[in-house]
Scaffold this active site. Structure first.
Site, mmCIF file in Angstrom:
data_model
loop_
_atom_site.group_PDB
_atom_site.id
_atom_site.type_symbol
_atom_site.label_atom_id
_atom_site.label_comp_id
_atom_site.label_asym_id
_atom_site.label_seq_id
_atom_site.Cartn_x
_atom_site.Cartn_y
_atom_site.Cartn_z
ATOM 1 C CE1 TYR A 318 29.400 -22.637 -27.179
ATOM 2 C CE2 TYR A 318 27.096 -22.538 -27.837
ATOM 3 C CZ TYR A 318 28.310 -23.204 -27.815
ATOM 4 O OH TYR A 318 28.426 -24.408 -28.432
ATOM 5 C CD GLU A 325 31.246 -20.834 -34.645
ATOM 6 O OE1 GLU A 325 30.586 -21.765 -35.124
ATOM 7 O OE2 GLU A 325 31.774 -20.892 -33.509
#
Length: 394
Positions: A318, A325
């Site tokens: 995660y 991103e």
């Protein structure tokens, strides 16, 4: 010679809502030549005297029909105490009753059920205090008021239990439909992300680093489909179909769709960059464990290995996904500045040009804030599942 008209023996009982009359008359039939016969007696006060306020039996019919509201008239031919004769009686009830009582004929008697207008206990059957000679209590069905109340409560409890069972059946059906719907949703998402993960893995082993630069054109269509379908997951959380909190679901949905549709989807310059491979690969790496875990939950199965992976694999993946991103956003800032896409100028008198890169910088801050919120939520889930048990003190 015409048969003599006689009065049959009548037995009665009551409940709070009903009256029961049992006429001791067997082989009830139509008297020859008697089309209609007006009954003798006085109608109830305030009720117009109908020319045909009596009960009669029609040929071939299994039950008589009542033709008045409060007075009860009965006339029929059958075999009674005085043999085969015409028998009739007239009763003026103590209170109002509903029309169209229910009749049942047997070979030995006529059973009549009359519904009371109001559900209450009568002190007697007729308005006249003196009981008619032909009328007697039906001890086979007789109950005192307290016993009748107990019977009424038992019937009401039975009705409520029946309704409860029906509602439980409906609830079980809804639960089954909900589980089937969630199973299919998770299955479709699992297949979509599995295809992406396997495709990217195979291409990497065959092409090496060269596979990084055409990732978008290879798997973008499936990724579009999976991320658009993920809207359903947030809706499910919002309306209570699943127990997941809405905020973490919404943060993940908006964050991923912003990267996919805005950063990658609108800028061709970004679609050929290696960062696309890492973003898509890390997204699918989490989902290929999460969705099958939810599938097994829908059918009440617990595969310990899969459960552990679902609550553990996010710990390294995660943060790496959020980092990928962030790299994608940083790499897109110069491209948005150069092309001027999504930039605008404020109206007069301000006339200040607002570049889209300004919002991207704000988004970077929100990205790591969302990482903290979701990381905290996932950590709490794992702690509830695998939290250390308190040691017993001796």
């Amino acid at each position: 010679m015409e048969n003599q008209v006689l009065t049959p023996h009548v037995y009665w009982a009551q409940r709070h809502r009903e009256l029961y009359l049992r006429v001791e008359l067997s082989d009830v039939q139509v008297k020859a030549g008697s089309g209609r016969r007006e009954a003798r007696g006085i109608a109830a006060p305030g009720i117009h005297r109908d020319p045909s306020p009596f009960v009669r039996v029609h040929a071939g019919q299994q039950k008589p029909a009542v033709l008045h509201n409060n007075p009860h008239f009965f006339i029929a031919q059958g075999h009674g105490a005085k043999g085969d004769n015409v028998y009739e009686f007239h009763l003026e009830f103590l209170d109002l009753v509903k029309p169209e009582p229910v009749y049942k004929l047997t070979q030995r008697q006529v059973n009549i059920t009359v519904q009371k207008k109001l559900s209450q206990w009568w002190e007697r059957l007729t308005k006249q205090e003196k009981r008619p000679l032909f009328l007697a209590p039906d001890f086979d069905r007789w109950l005192d008021e307290s016993d009748a109340e107990m019977e009424l409560r038992a019937k009401e409890e039975e009705r409520l239990n029946k309704l409860r069972l029906e509602s439980q059946g409906s609830l079980e059906t809804l639960i089954s439909l909900r589980k089937g719907y969630l199973f299919m949703y998770n299955l479709v998402q699992f297949l979509g992300f599995s295809w992406i993960f396997v495709n990217l893995t195979v291409r990497f082993f065959i092409l090496g680093k060269e596979s990084f630069y055409d990732t978008f054109h290879t798997v973008a269509d499936i990724m579009y489909f999976c991320q658009m379908l993920a809207v359903v997951e947030t809706i499910n959380a919002a309306i209570g179909v699943i127990k997941s909190p809405v905020i973490p679901c919404l943060i993940q949905l908006l964050g991923r769709n912003f990267i996919l549709f805005i950063i990658f989807g609108t800028m061709e310059e970004m679609q050929n960059k290696a960062v696309v491979f890492f973003v898509f690969y890390l997204w699918s790496s989490i989902e290929i464990f999460r969705y099958p875990f939810y599938m097994l939950c829908c059918i009440d199965m617990d595969w310990k290995v899969l459960t552990w992976l679902r609550y553990t694999v996010w710990i390294p993946i995660y943060p790496l996904g959020c980092l990928a991103e962030a790299v994608a956003v940083i790499q897109s800032i110069p491209i948005f500045n150069e092309t001027g896409r999504f930039s605008f100028t404020l109206p007069y008198p301000v006339k200040i040009k607002v570049r889209f890169s300004f919002f991207l910088q704000i988004y970077l801050i929100m990205l790591f804030l969302g990482l903290y919120i979701n990381f905290r939520h996932l950590y709490k889930q794992r702690r509830r599942r695998y939290g250390q048990k308190k040691k017993k003190t001796h």
